[in-house]
Write an enzyme that holds these catalytic residues in place. Sequence first.
Site, PDB file in Angstrom:
ATOM      1  N   ALA A   1      -5.796  -3.104  -7.444  1.00  0.00           N
ATOM      2  CA  ALA A   1      -6.568  -4.180  -8.071  1.00  0.00           C
ATOM      3  C   ALA A   1      -5.688  -5.204  -8.766  1.00  0.00           C
ATOM      4  O   ALA A   1      -6.147  -6.282  -9.139  1.00  0.00           O
ATOM      5  CB  ALA A   1      -7.559  -3.592  -9.072  1.00  0.00           C
TER       6      ALA A   1
ATOM      7  N   ARG B   1       4.530 -11.576  -9.729  1.00  0.00           N
ATOM      8  CA  ARG B   1       5.923 -11.865  -9.373  1.00  0.00           C
ATOM      9  C   ARG B   1       6.111 -12.211  -7.896  1.00  0.00           C
ATOM     10  O   ARG B   1       7.180 -12.646  -7.486  1.00  0.00           O
ATOM     11  CB  ARG B   1       6.825 -10.683  -9.759  1.00  0.00           C
ATOM     12  CG  ARG B   1       7.217 -10.707 -11.228  1.00  0.00           C
ATOM     13  CD  ARG B   1       7.961  -9.457 -11.619  1.00  0.00           C
ATOM     14  NE  ARG B   1       7.077  -8.311 -11.729  1.00  0.00           N
ATOM     15  CZ  ARG B   1       7.492  -7.049 -11.845  1.00  0.00           C
ATOM     16  NH1 ARG B   1       8.771  -6.773 -11.843  1.00  0.00           N
ATOM     17  NH2 ARG B   1       6.611  -6.058 -11.965  1.00  0.00           N
TER      18      ARG B   1
ATOM     19  N   ASN C   1       8.765   7.296 -13.487  1.00  0.00           N
ATOM     20  CA  ASN C   1       7.503   7.615 -12.822  1.00  0.00           C
ATOM     21  C   ASN C   1       7.331   6.686 -11.625  1.00  0.00           C
ATOM     22  O   ASN C   1       7.356   5.471 -11.765  1.00  0.00           O
ATOM     23  CB  ASN C   1       6.371   7.393 -13.838  1.00  0.00           C
ATOM     24  CG  ASN C   1       5.001   7.478 -13.204  1.00  0.00           C
ATOM     25  OD1 ASN C   1       4.832   8.132 -12.179  1.00  0.00           O
ATOM     26  ND2 ASN C   1       4.022   6.836 -13.823  1.00  0.00           N
TER      27      ASN C   1
ATOM     28  N   ASN D   1       7.292  -5.692  -5.921  1.00  0.00           N
ATOM     29  CA  ASN D   1       6.780  -6.632  -6.910  1.00  0.00           C
ATOM     30  C   ASN D   1       7.188  -8.064  -6.628  1.00  0.00           C
ATOM     31  O   ASN D   1       6.614  -8.987  -7.176  1.00  0.00           O
ATOM     32  CB  ASN D   1       7.276  -6.236  -8.306  1.00  0.00           C
ATOM     33  CG  ASN D   1       6.718  -4.879  -8.712  1.00  0.00           C
ATOM     34  OD1 ASN D   1       5.515  -4.680  -8.728  1.00  0.00           O
ATOM     35  ND2 ASN D   1       7.597  -3.940  -8.995  1.00  0.00           N
TER      36      ASN D   1
ATOM     37  N   LYS E   1      -2.308 -18.314  30.468  1.00  0.00           N
ATOM     38  CA  LYS E   1      -3.338 -17.896  29.515  1.00  0.00           C
ATOM     39  C   LYS E   1      -4.558 -17.392  30.267  1.00  0.00           C
ATOM     40  O   LYS E   1      -4.992 -18.043  31.227  1.00  0.00           O
ATOM     41  CB  LYS E   1      -3.732 -19.094  28.642  1.00  0.00           C
ATOM     42  CG  LYS E   1      -4.777 -18.750  27.600  1.00  0.00           C
ATOM     43  CD  LYS E   1      -5.785 -19.873  27.369  1.00  0.00           C
ATOM     44  CE  LYS E   1      -6.765 -20.010  28.509  1.00  0.00           C
ATOM     45  NZ  LYS E   1      -7.873 -20.925  28.241  1.00  0.00           N
TER      46      LYS E   1
ATOM     47  N   ALA F   1       3.302 -30.990  48.198  1.00  0.00           N
ATOM     48  CA  ALA F   1       3.882 -31.264  46.880  1.00  0.00           C
ATOM     49  C   ALA F   1       3.286 -32.538  46.309  1.00  0.00           C
ATOM     50  O   ALA F   1       2.993 -33.489  47.031  1.00  0.00           O
ATOM     51  CB  ALA F   1       5.394 -31.391  47.005  1.00  0.00           C
TER      52      ALA F   1
HETATM   53  C1  UD1 Z   1       2.815   1.976 -13.636  1.00  0.00           C
HETATM   54  C2  UD1 Z   1       3.002   3.235 -14.471  1.00  0.00           C
HETATM   55  C3  UD1 Z   1       4.493   3.467 -14.696  1.00  0.00           C
HETATM   56  C4  UD1 Z   1       5.216   3.578 -13.363  1.00  0.00           C
HETATM   57  C5  UD1 Z   1       4.928   2.337 -12.496  1.00  0.00           C
HETATM   58  C6  UD1 Z   1       5.458   2.551 -11.117  1.00  0.00           C
HETATM   59  C7  UD1 Z   1       1.041   3.306 -15.922  1.00  0.00           C
HETATM   60  C8  UD1 Z   1       0.524   3.086 -17.271  1.00  0.00           C
HETATM   61  N1  UD1 Z   1       2.333   3.048 -15.714  1.00  0.00           N
HETATM   62  O1  UD1 Z   1       3.350   0.895 -14.403  1.00  0.00           O
HETATM   63  O2  UD1 Z   1       4.699   4.649 -15.435  1.00  0.00           O
HETATM   64  O3  UD1 Z   1       6.601   3.699 -13.578  1.00  0.00           O
HETATM   65  O4  UD1 Z   1       3.506   2.115 -12.389  1.00  0.00           O
HETATM   66  O5  UD1 Z   1       5.291   1.369 -10.378  1.00  0.00           O
HETATM   67  O6  UD1 Z   1       0.326   3.716 -15.042  1.00  0.00           O
HETATM   68  N2  UD1 Z   1      -3.752  -1.336 -11.080  1.00  0.00           N
HETATM   69  C9  UD1 Z   1      -5.108  -1.383 -10.899  1.00  0.00           C
HETATM   70  N3  UD1 Z   1      -5.906  -1.649 -11.952  1.00  0.00           N
HETATM   71  C10 UD1 Z   1      -5.434  -1.855 -13.206  1.00  0.00           C
HETATM   72  C11 UD1 Z   1      -4.037  -1.810 -13.398  1.00  0.00           C
HETATM   73  C12 UD1 Z   1      -3.217  -1.536 -12.322  1.00  0.00           C
HETATM   74  O7  UD1 Z   1      -5.584  -1.207  -9.786  1.00  0.00           O
HETATM   75  O8  UD1 Z   1      -6.227  -2.094 -14.105  1.00  0.00           O
HETATM   76  C13 UD1 Z   1      -2.883  -1.037  -9.947  1.00  0.00           C
HETATM   77  C14 UD1 Z   1      -1.914  -2.160  -9.607  1.00  0.00           C
HETATM   78  O9  UD1 Z   1      -2.462  -3.034  -8.642  1.00  0.00           O
HETATM   79  C15 UD1 Z   1      -0.710  -1.406  -9.062  1.00  0.00           C
HETATM   80  C16 UD1 Z   1      -0.767  -0.064  -9.793  1.00  0.00           C
HETATM   81  O10 UD1 Z   1      -2.075   0.058 -10.292  1.00  0.00           O
HETATM   82  O11 UD1 Z   1      -0.821  -1.152  -7.685  1.00  0.00           O
HETATM   83  C17 UD1 Z   1       0.237   0.018 -10.915  1.00  0.00           C
HETATM   84  O12 UD1 Z   1      -0.082  -0.958 -11.865  1.00  0.00           O
HETATM   85  P1  UD1 Z   1       1.008  -1.787 -12.634  1.00  0.00           P
HETATM   86  O13 UD1 Z   1       0.357  -2.724 -13.553  1.00  0.00           O
HETATM   87  O14 UD1 Z   1       1.988  -2.343 -11.662  1.00  0.00           O
HETATM   88  O15 UD1 Z   1       1.679  -0.633 -13.473  1.00  0.00           O
HETATM   89  P2  UD1 Z   1       3.067  -0.661 -14.140  1.00  0.00           P
HETATM   90  O16 UD1 Z   1       2.957  -1.334 -15.448  1.00  0.00           O
HETATM   91  O17 UD1 Z   1       4.080  -1.164 -13.197  1.00  0.00           O
HETATM   92 CA    CA Z   2       4.244  -1.937 -10.863  1.00  0.00          CA
END
Ligand code: UD1
Ligand code: CA
Length: 458
Positions: free
Chosen positions: A10, A15, A170, A227, A350, A422
Site C-alpha cells: 500500500a 524515492r 529485519n 526503494n 502483421k 515487377a
Molecule cells: C519496514 C520494517 C523494518 C524493515 C523494513 C524492511 C516496520 C515497522 N518496519 O520498515 O523493520 O527493516 O521494512 O524493508 O514494519 N506498507 C503498507 N501499509 C502501511 C505501511 C507500509 O502496505 O501502512 C507496506 C509498504 O508498501 C512496504 C512495506 O509495507 O511494501 C514496508 O513498509 P515501509 O514503510 O517501507 O517500512 P519501513 O519503514 O521501510
Molecule cells: Ca521499505
Amino acid sequence: MIFSTLILAAGAGTRMRSARSKVVHELLGKPLVRWVVDATKTAGSQEVITIVGHELDQVIPLVEDTTIIEQKERLGTGHAVMIARDTLISVNTPASLVVLCGDTPLITADTIKSMVASQQNSQAAVCILTHMLEDPTNYGRIVRNDKGDVVSIVEEKDATDEQRKIKECNSGAYCFDTQILLDNLDNLNSNNAQGEYYLTDVIGICVEKGLTVKAFIVDAEETQGINSRVQLAEATKSMQRRINTAHMLAGVTMLDPEQVWIGADVEIENDVELLPQTMLFGKTQIKSGSVIGPNSRVTNSVIGYDCRIDESIIIDSILEDKVNCGPRAYLRPGTVMKRGSKAGTHVEIKNSTIGQNSKVPHLSYFGDATLGEGVNIGAGSITCNYDGYVKNATKIGDRSFVGSDTMLVAPIELGADVTTGAGSVLTKNVPDGALAVERGDQTVIDGWTYRHKREKEQ
Ligand code: UD1
Ligand code: CA
C-alpha cells in the site's frame, strides 16, 4: 506445509520519483509485486492477500488472482495487518501466515518454504528473515540478548546509538503463527518516533510473553527491498544473473550473459544460442537448435526448432521450425511463419500467415495476408491492406511469384502459380497460372541523353 500469505503493497515509494506506484515498476518485464505473488504461490501458499492503497488502480489489475484489501489510511505495517484481520478470520486462514513486502522481487520460493518450515517445526510465534547489511541505515535492527536469542526489532528512528550499530536487519519478511499474530494486534500502539503501528512490535510482545521467536539470516541480495531506480537496476542485475545461470546450466549458450535479458516465464530448450543484446520476454518458448540475436527482442512468441533470428523484433507470433528471420525483420502480433519460411531484411509482417518454404526476403510489408506454400515475394512488394477505414485481406496461392515492387491493393486474391510483373499496382483478383502486369509500355528515345547534355553544357 500449509500457509497463507499477506503482501504489503500500500506504500507510496516516494524515492522512485514516479507517477506510478512503486510495485508496478517492472523488473525483467514483470511488475515487482507480481514477482512476490508468484514466488509465494510457487512455494505453495494457499490464500494470498494483497494490501493496496497508493495508486491502487495501477496495482489491482496485476494481482487479480489474490484477495485484495484496500488500506485507505496508511498508518504503518501493523495497521496494514489489522485491516486484513476480518479477511484472515473469514477465509479460515491456515495456522501459518507469511507476511512479505510487495517491493522484494528477489525473494525465492525456497526461502519462503524454509521460513515456514522453521516456524512450524519449532512451533514458534514467528520466524523472521534477517540479513546483514554493511550500511543498515533505514532498516529495523534485530536486537538479540547475550544468549543470541531475538529480543525485539527496533526501528532506526527509535533506536539508541548503540542499537544503530547493529548490522543484522529485519528484511520485512516473516512467518507468523496466525492466531498469535491476530491475538496481539490489539496490543500494538503508535507511541513511537513515526507515530505508526509497527508490525515489528509484535516480536517484542511475543518475547515478553515467553513465546518462541526464530530468525534466520539470508543473503541480502534476496531480501533487499527496492526503494529507488538505483536499487531497481541492481535487482535487475541480480535477477538477470540468476535466470541466465539457470538457463546456461540447462544447456543454453550465451556469448555474454551480461548482455542477455530473459523474463521469468520464458522457456528455452537446450542447444539454443543467444547472442548479445537479446531480450526474451512474456510467455516466449524457444526450441532446440535456434540461434537468436544479436540485437533481438522476442515477446510472447514461439520459436520452433533450428530457427535463425538475426537483429529482429518478434511480438505475439508463432514461428515453426527452420524459419529464417532478419537481419532487421519486424514480426508484429498475429504472424505465423510456417516451416522453412523466411522474413528477410527490413521486412514487416502483421497478422499474416507465411506458408511453408515461402520467402519474403527484402523490404516488404505484409499485413492481413495469407500466403500458400513455396511463394516467392520480390523485393519491395507490399500489401496495401488499409483503405483508411478497414483492414482488407490479401491471399496468394501456392508457388506464386510476385515480381519486385508489386502493390497488392486489398482485398485481393492471387491464385496458385500466378506471376506478377515487377512494379504492378494490382487491384483485381488473378486466376491460377496467370500473369498479371499493370504498367505503361516502355518508351526508348535514342540518343536523348547526349543531346540533352550538349544543350545544357553549351
Ligand atoms: C519496514 C520494517 C523494518 C524493515 C523494513 C524492511 C516496520 C515497522 N518496519 O520498515 O523493520 O527493516 O521494512 O524493508 O514494519 N506498507 C503498507 N501499509 C502501511 C505501511 C507500509 O502496505 O501502512 C507496506 C509498504 O508498501 C512496504 C512495506 O509495507 O511494501 C514496508 O513498509 P515501509 O514503510 O517501507 O517500512 P519501513 O519503514 O521501510
Ligand atoms: Ca521499505
